[in-house]
Write a protein that holds these residues in place. Sequence first.
Motif, PDB file in Angstrom:
ATOM      1  N   GLY A 410       0.795  -1.221   0.000  1.00 49.84           N
ATOM      2  CA  GLY A 410       0.000   0.000   0.000  1.00 49.84           C
ATOM      3  C   GLY A 410       0.823   1.266   0.000  1.00 49.84           C
ATOM      4  O   GLY A 410       0.317   2.344   0.356  1.00 49.84           O
ATOM      5  N   THR A 411       2.081   1.195  -0.391  1.00 49.60           N
ATOM      6  CA  THR A 411       2.948   2.379  -0.419  1.00 49.60           C
ATOM      7  C   THR A 411       3.054   2.994  -1.808  1.00 49.60           C
ATOM      8  O   THR A 411       3.949   3.792  -2.075  1.00 49.60           O
ATOM      9  N   ILE A 412       2.183   2.590  -2.704  1.00 51.57           N
ATOM     10  CA  ILE A 412       2.156   3.150  -4.063  1.00 51.57           C
ATOM     11  C   ILE A 412       0.709   3.298  -4.489  1.00 51.57           C
ATOM     12  O   ILE A 412      -0.156   2.489  -4.106  1.00 51.57           O
ATOM     13  N   THR A 413       0.422   4.362  -5.208  1.00 50.80           N
ATOM     14  CA  THR A 413      -0.948   4.563  -5.686  1.00 50.80           C
ATOM     15  C   THR A 413      -1.200   3.723  -6.925  1.00 50.80           C
ATOM     16  O   THR A 413      -0.264   3.251  -7.590  1.00 50.80           O
ATOM     17  N   GLN A 414      -2.488   3.538  -7.235  1.00 49.29           N
ATOM     18  CA  GLN A 414      -2.854   2.794  -8.444  1.00 49.29           C
ATOM     19  C   GLN A 414      -2.323   3.475  -9.694  1.00 49.29           C
ATOM     20  O   GLN A 414      -1.897   2.811 -10.650  1.00 49.29           O
ATOM     21  N   LEU A 415      -2.371   4.806  -9.690  1.00 49.91           N
ATOM     22  CA  LEU A 415      -1.890   5.548 -10.851  1.00 49.91           C
ATOM     23  C   LEU A 415      -0.406   5.300 -11.080  1.00 49.91           C
ATOM     24  O   LEU A 415       0.034   5.114 -12.217  1.00 49.91           O
ATOM     25  N   GLU A 416       0.377   5.275  -9.999  1.00 46.35           N
ATOM     26  CA  GLU A 416       1.812   5.029 -10.121  1.00 46.35           C
ATOM     27  C   GLU A 416       2.074   3.603 -10.612  1.00 46.35           C
ATOM     28  O   GLU A 416       2.988   3.369 -11.415  1.00 46.35           O
ATOM     29  N   PHE A 417       1.284   2.647 -10.112  1.00 49.98           N
ATOM     30  CA  PHE A 417       1.440   1.270 -10.581  1.00 49.98           C
ATOM     31  C   PHE A 417       1.098   1.158 -12.070  1.00 49.98           C
ATOM     32  O   PHE A 417       1.800   0.486 -12.829  1.00 49.98           O
ATOM     33  N   ARG A 418       0.019   1.831 -12.473  1.00 48.70           N
ATOM     34  CA  ARG A 418      -0.392   1.792 -13.883  1.00 48.70           C
ATOM     35  C   ARG A 418       0.671   2.422 -14.773  1.00 48.70           C
ATOM     36  O   ARG A 418       0.937   1.926 -15.873  1.00 48.70           O
ATOM     37  N   GLU A 419       1.274   3.505 -14.295  1.00 51.87           N
ATOM     38  CA  GLU A 419       2.334   4.149 -15.079  1.00 51.87           C
ATOM     39  C   GLU A 419       3.528   3.214 -15.272  1.00 51.87           C
ATOM     40  O   GLU A 419       4.114   3.143 -16.354  1.00 51.87           O
ATOM     41  N   ALA A 420       3.894   2.486 -14.220  1.00 55.76           N
ATOM     42  CA  ALA A 420       4.998   1.522 -14.341  1.00 55.76           C
ATOM     43  C   ALA A 420       4.648   0.419 -15.331  1.00 55.76           C
ATOM     44  O   ALA A 420       5.492  -0.040 -16.116  1.00 55.76           O
ATOM     45  N   GLN A 421       3.390  -0.013 -15.312  1.00 57.81           N
ATOM     46  CA  GLN A 421       2.926  -1.052 -16.229  1.00 57.81           C
ATOM     47  C   GLN A 421       2.972  -0.547 -17.673  1.00 57.81           C
ATOM     48  O   GLN A 421       3.453  -1.240 -18.578  1.00 57.81           O
ATOM     49  N   ILE A 422       2.480   0.672 -17.888  1.00 60.24           N
ATOM     50  CA  ILE A 422       2.428   1.232 -19.241  1.00 60.24           C
ATOM     51  C   ILE A 422       3.834   1.478 -19.784  1.00 60.24           C
ATOM     52  O   ILE A 422       4.115   1.230 -20.968  1.00 60.24           O
ATOM     53  N   LYS A 423       4.747   1.971 -18.934  1.00 61.67           N
ATOM     54  CA  LYS A 423       6.120   2.227 -19.396  1.00 61.67           C
ATOM     55  C   LYS A 423       6.783   0.937 -19.875  1.00 61.67           C
ATOM     56  O   LYS A 423       7.529   0.949 -20.854  1.00 61.67           O
ATOM     57  N   SER A 424       6.516  -0.166 -19.187  1.00 57.77           N
ATOM     58  CA  SER A 424       7.089  -1.445 -19.608  1.00 57.77           C
ATOM     59  C   SER A 424       6.558  -1.860 -20.978  1.00 57.77           C
ATOM     60  O   SER A 424       7.320  -2.294 -21.851  1.00 57.77           O
ATOM     61  N   ILE A 425       5.244  -1.696 -21.175  1.00 58.11           N
ATOM     62  CA  ILE A 425       4.635  -2.055 -22.462  1.00 58.11           C
ATOM     63  C   ILE A 425       5.171  -1.145 -23.580  1.00 58.11           C
ATOM     64  O   ILE A 425       5.535  -1.610 -24.664  1.00 58.11           O
ATOM     65  N   GLN A 426       5.222   0.156 -23.307  1.00 55.42           N
ATOM     66  CA  GLN A 426       5.682   1.107 -24.322  1.00 55.42           C
ATOM     67  C   GLN A 426       7.117   0.824 -24.734  1.00 55.42           C
ATOM     68  O   GLN A 426       7.459   0.892 -25.921  1.00 55.42           O
ATOM     69  N   SER A 427       7.968   0.504 -23.767  1.00 52.66           N
ATOM     70  CA  SER A 427       9.372   0.247 -24.076  1.00 52.66           C
ATOM     71  C   SER A 427       9.510  -0.964 -24.997  1.00 52.66           C
ATOM     72  O   SER A 427      10.273  -0.927 -25.972  1.00 52.66           O
ATOM     73  N   PHE A 428       8.761  -2.032 -24.699  1.00 53.00           N
ATOM     74  CA  PHE A 428       8.865  -3.228 -25.548  1.00 53.00           C
ATOM     75  C   PHE A 428       8.226  -2.994 -26.913  1.00 53.00           C
ATOM     76  O   PHE A 428       8.718  -3.505 -27.921  1.00 53.00           O
ATOM     77  N   ASN A 429       7.136  -2.226 -26.962  1.00 52.75           N
ATOM     78  CA  ASN A 429       6.521  -1.911 -28.252  1.00 52.75           C
ATOM     79  C   ASN A 429       7.469  -1.117 -29.143  1.00 52.75           C
ATOM     80  O   ASN A 429       7.474  -1.282 -30.369  1.00 52.75           O
ATOM     81  N   ILE A 430       8.271  -0.240 -28.533  1.00 53.38           N
ATOM     82  CA  ILE A 430       9.277   0.509 -29.309  1.00 53.38           C
ATOM     83  C   ILE A 430      10.306  -0.457 -29.887  1.00 53.38           C
ATOM     84  O   ILE A 430      10.727  -0.322 -31.044  1.00 53.38           O
ATOM     85  N   ILE A 431      10.705  -1.456 -29.104  1.00 53.68           N
ATOM     86  CA  ILE A 431      11.662  -2.452 -29.604  1.00 53.68           C
ATOM     87  C   ILE A 431      11.082  -3.194 -30.806  1.00 53.68           C
ATOM     88  O   ILE A 431      11.741  -3.353 -31.839  1.00 53.68           O
TER      89      ILE A 431
END
Length: 454
Positions: A410-431
């Motif tokens: 509970g030390t991270i907000t949902q928005l922060e978790f979603r941002e981490a998830q999206i950044k991972s997807i975006q990075s691989f999509n760029i590859i």
Amino acid sequence: EISTRDWSSDVCSSDLGCYIMRYILFQILFLSISVNMIFAEENLTLDEAIKIGLKNNYSINIQKLNVKKSENSMSIATSGFLPSLDLSGRQNNTNNNVKQSFYDGREIERNGATSNLLEASIIAGWTIFDGFGMFIDYDLLKLNDNIAKLNLKKNIESLVQNIIVGYSELVVNKEAIKLNSDNLQISRYRYKIINDKKEAGKASGMDLLNAELDLNKDINDSIEINNNYLRAKSDFNQLIGRDSRTDFNPADSISLLNDFENYDLLINQLENNTELKLSNLGIEITQKDIEKLKANYYPQINLFGGYSYSSLESQSGLLKSNVTNGLNYGITLSMNLFEGLKTNTLIENNKIDLEINKLSKEELTSFLKKELNNAVLNINKSKQVIKFNEENYTLTQKNLEIAREKLLTGTITQLEFREAQIKSIQSFNIILSEKLNQKRNETYPLKILGRLAN
């Protein structure tokens, strides 16, 4: 390969969590079946796809017939080296009413007078000199045969290039499906954690709603990606001349080349370019056309010989019958002395065409050098982007793992978790996108250097 942790083991840690997820899993049931089918279909390698495409393509098969036709035409017979032999015969019968008056006072009047004429001949002719025109014609036939073969190679190069790019797009789409499948596991995990917290009074209904909305969006994106993959397979089937509904799985991964880094080494291979070879043949043909026109300035010498037979029987006229037969032979010489300077004008116009063809070749060479340079620059750029984002993707994966632990505590907000998830997807999509761009850019110099149809 996509290297995400296995989130599925965390999703159904309780009966309640599994119950909640049944509804969501039902929504993506057909998607999961489609994803699993990708790995159960008949495998199709890139080499096999190229072989199928070359076999089924209508334009290439038509061009192969044109090559066969040009090979049939390339002979000494069609260029005028061999003699000709003609056989002719004629039977002519007449039935006339005749009234004749002669200077010696005789008069002949006869009704139904018949006349029978029989003629037959066999004649051989041979042009032994025509200003070297027959040699030029033979050279032109060889040049046209080379053009037909280069046009075939040109069609093959274009098809192979399209197949390589189309196949690479399928591989990227398949990787995107796998990526989104893993992403769905992460979104389901997040939904389960928030639901557990809500039941424990540590999360609000709004938190759970946001998690469900993001999960539904990921489900919708996966459905769209899967549908794009199926459409791409249908288009690819048509490209290689198969039924669009034929199911298959692209078995190869995207294999990137490393031999397009030195422009100076590549430029030396430019002479193998199919378009440049066609341009050179166009120049040679124009030169031969000029030589063919100059052949009109020379005399033409022909030999001839033959045997003829003629028989005439008539009930009127001076002769009752006349029979002739025998050999005839000789030599003829003909030469055009003046035809209004028409040949001179045609020669001058062909010389202008020759200069135009040479300038067009220089323009084409300059264009190909520029395109080759741009392709090398684009390939090197893609390599740098891929290398950077592969390193960045590793970081996003570590960041996502940390975000998972923080979500549990509970030390991270949902928005922060979603941002981490999206950044991972975006990075691989760029590859994936840059690998596809590099493959597209690689096929262009391969085509420019004439290496796609070897």
